[in-house]
Motif scaffolding. Sequence first.
Motif, PDB file in Angstrom:
ATOM      1  N   GLU A   6       0.842  -1.183   0.000  1.00 23.85           N
ATOM      2  CA  GLU A   6       0.000   0.000   0.000  1.00 23.85           C
ATOM      3  C   GLU A   6       0.884   1.242   0.000  1.00 23.85           C
ATOM      4  N   GLY A   7       0.307   2.379  -0.386  1.00 27.67           N
ATOM      5  CA  GLY A   7       1.054   3.617  -0.305  1.00 27.67           C
ATOM      6  C   GLY A   7       1.091   4.142   1.116  1.00 27.67           C
TER       7      GLY A   7
ATOM      8  N   PHE B 133       7.291   6.195   8.445  1.00 31.32           N
ATOM      9  CA  PHE B 133       8.228   7.108   7.810  1.00 31.32           C
ATOM     10  C   PHE B 133       8.062   8.501   8.387  1.00 31.32           C
TER      11      PHE B 133
ATOM     12  N   PHE C 209      11.908  12.162   2.857  1.00 32.11           N
ATOM     13  CA  PHE C 209      11.582  11.074   3.769  1.00 32.11           C
ATOM     14  C   PHE C 209      12.820  10.489   4.425  1.00 32.11           C
ATOM     15  N   GLY C 210      12.623   9.961   5.634  1.00 32.00           N
ATOM     16  CA  GLY C 210      13.617   9.104   6.248  1.00 32.00           C
ATOM     17  C   GLY C 210      13.497   7.696   5.689  1.00 32.00           C
ATOM     18  N   GLY C 211      14.380   6.803   6.149  1.00 28.88           N
ATOM     19  CA  GLY C 211      14.418   5.448   5.618  1.00 28.88           C
ATOM     20  C   GLY C 211      13.369   4.509   6.198  1.00 28.88           C
TER      21      GLY C 211
ATOM     22  N   ARG D 207       0.009  -2.473 -11.253  1.00 27.46           N
ATOM     23  CA  ARG D 207       0.498  -2.649  -9.884  1.00 27.46           C
ATOM     24  C   ARG D 207       1.898  -3.247  -9.891  1.00 27.46           C
ATOM     25  N   TYR D 208       2.142  -4.136 -10.838  1.00 25.02           N
ATOM     26  CA  TYR D 208       3.443  -4.791 -10.967  1.00 25.02           C
ATOM     27  C   TYR D 208       3.847  -4.790 -12.436  1.00 25.02           C
TER      28      TYR D 208
ATOM     29  N   PHE E 269       2.607  14.493  -7.652  1.00 29.80           N
ATOM     30  CA  PHE E 269       4.019  14.181  -7.402  1.00 29.80           C
ATOM     31  C   PHE E 269       4.312  12.734  -7.766  1.00 29.80           C
TER      32      PHE E 269
ATOM     33  N   TYR F 227       7.269   9.797  -6.778  1.00 31.09           N
ATOM     34  CA  TYR F 227       8.370   9.421  -5.885  1.00 31.09           C
ATOM     35  C   TYR F 227       8.853   8.026  -6.278  1.00 31.09           C
TER      36      TYR F 227
ATOM     37  N   GLN G  26      10.730   4.650  -4.621  1.00 31.34           N
ATOM     38  CA  GLN G  26      11.105   4.018  -3.362  1.00 31.34           C
ATOM     39  C   GLN G  26      11.875   2.739  -3.631  1.00 31.34           C
TER      40      GLN G  26
ATOM     41  N   GLY H 181      13.818  -1.129   0.968  1.00 27.30           N
ATOM     42  CA  GLY H 181      14.405  -0.832   2.270  1.00 27.30           C
ATOM     43  C   GLY H 181      14.703   0.633   2.521  1.00 27.30           C
TER      44      GLY H 181
ATOM     45  N   GLY I 258      13.305   4.994   2.124  1.00 28.39           N
ATOM     46  CA  GLY I 258      12.138   5.860   2.060  1.00 28.39           C
ATOM     47  C   GLY I 258      11.924   6.371   0.643  1.00 28.39           C
ATOM     48  N   PRO I 259      10.711   6.861   0.349  1.00 28.86           N
ATOM     49  CA  PRO I 259      10.452   7.427  -0.975  1.00 28.86           C
ATOM     50  C   PRO I 259      11.345   8.638  -1.250  1.00 28.86           C
TER      51      PRO I 259
ATOM     52  N   LEU J 215       5.777   5.658  -6.667  1.00 24.66           N
ATOM     53  CA  LEU J 215       4.590   6.155  -5.974  1.00 24.66           C
ATOM     54  C   LEU J 215       4.139   7.481  -6.572  1.00 24.66           C
TER      55      LEU J 215
ATOM     56  N   PHE K 268      -1.362   9.265  -1.266  1.00 27.10           N
ATOM     57  CA  PHE K 268      -0.515   8.415  -2.102  1.00 27.10           C
ATOM     58  C   PHE K 268      -1.327   7.293  -2.721  1.00 27.10           C
ATOM     59  N   GLY K 269      -0.919   6.889  -3.929  1.00 21.80           N
ATOM     60  CA  GLY K 269      -1.423   5.660  -4.508  1.00 21.80           C
ATOM     61  C   GLY K 269      -0.671   4.469  -3.927  1.00 21.80           C
ATOM     62  N   SER K 270      -1.084   3.268  -4.330  1.00 21.78           N
ATOM     63  CA  SER K 270      -0.442   2.046  -3.828  1.00 21.78           C
ATOM     64  C   SER K 270       0.880   1.745  -4.512  1.00 21.78           C
TER      65      SER K 270
END
Lengths: 114, 113
Positions: free
Chosen positions: A42-43, A89, A104-106, B9-10, B33, B35, B37, B40, B42-43, B91, B104-106
Amino acid sequence: DQQVKQNSPSLSVQEGRISILNCDYTNSMFDYFLWYKKYPAEGPTFLISISSIKDKNEDGRFTVFLNKSAKHLSLHIVPSQPGDSAVYFCAASQSNNAGNMLTFGGGTRLMVKP
Amino acid sequence: GAGVSQSPRYKVAKRGQDVALRCDPISGHVSLFWYQQALGQGPEFLTYFQNEAQLDKSGLPSDRFFAERPEGSVSTLKIQRTQQEDSAVYLCASSSTGVSGYTFGSGTRLTVV
């Protein structure tokens, strides 16, 4: 160089206890801070935010604290519930105005054990 | 729709293949926007649109990345000649107000093999 850092990749807490997630930032221009929660596939979903003019913001079980001089913020969850298990996050922006990007952080993976 | 919709989605792409990722923002949201990711992490910001105008593309990692939003609603992120390092979740987020109003979207999980 990361401008927003979450130094704990994971945290495990017992149900009913407090969860404390930490975040540090380096950019003095950041003026608005947010916490997002993310479940797998999910987002990120918005949880709580704080402006730099405040040092605390509370919403139900969630409280965010901001220490500007230390460039540090934290998210407290009390009491923690198994449904809180997710990746959290921390994010920062130069303002809350439309069009501002988020840094963002990790992320920190929180596991709440029943 | 009620939320931000992303498709597919994939996506699995062979190295060197071109891909196109779609984002349907919430109706009426001016800001959009993209992003990236990585696993492991963040975006990370890629690009920003205000209506149809691309106001910031400073986060696009190379000239192989291109984004458009021609009518101010649906947006497409295109990656040409995909490389393994492009493997990530992409994202999309839209907002009608400030940053706290981001939805955000998925995401689209891109795997380059």
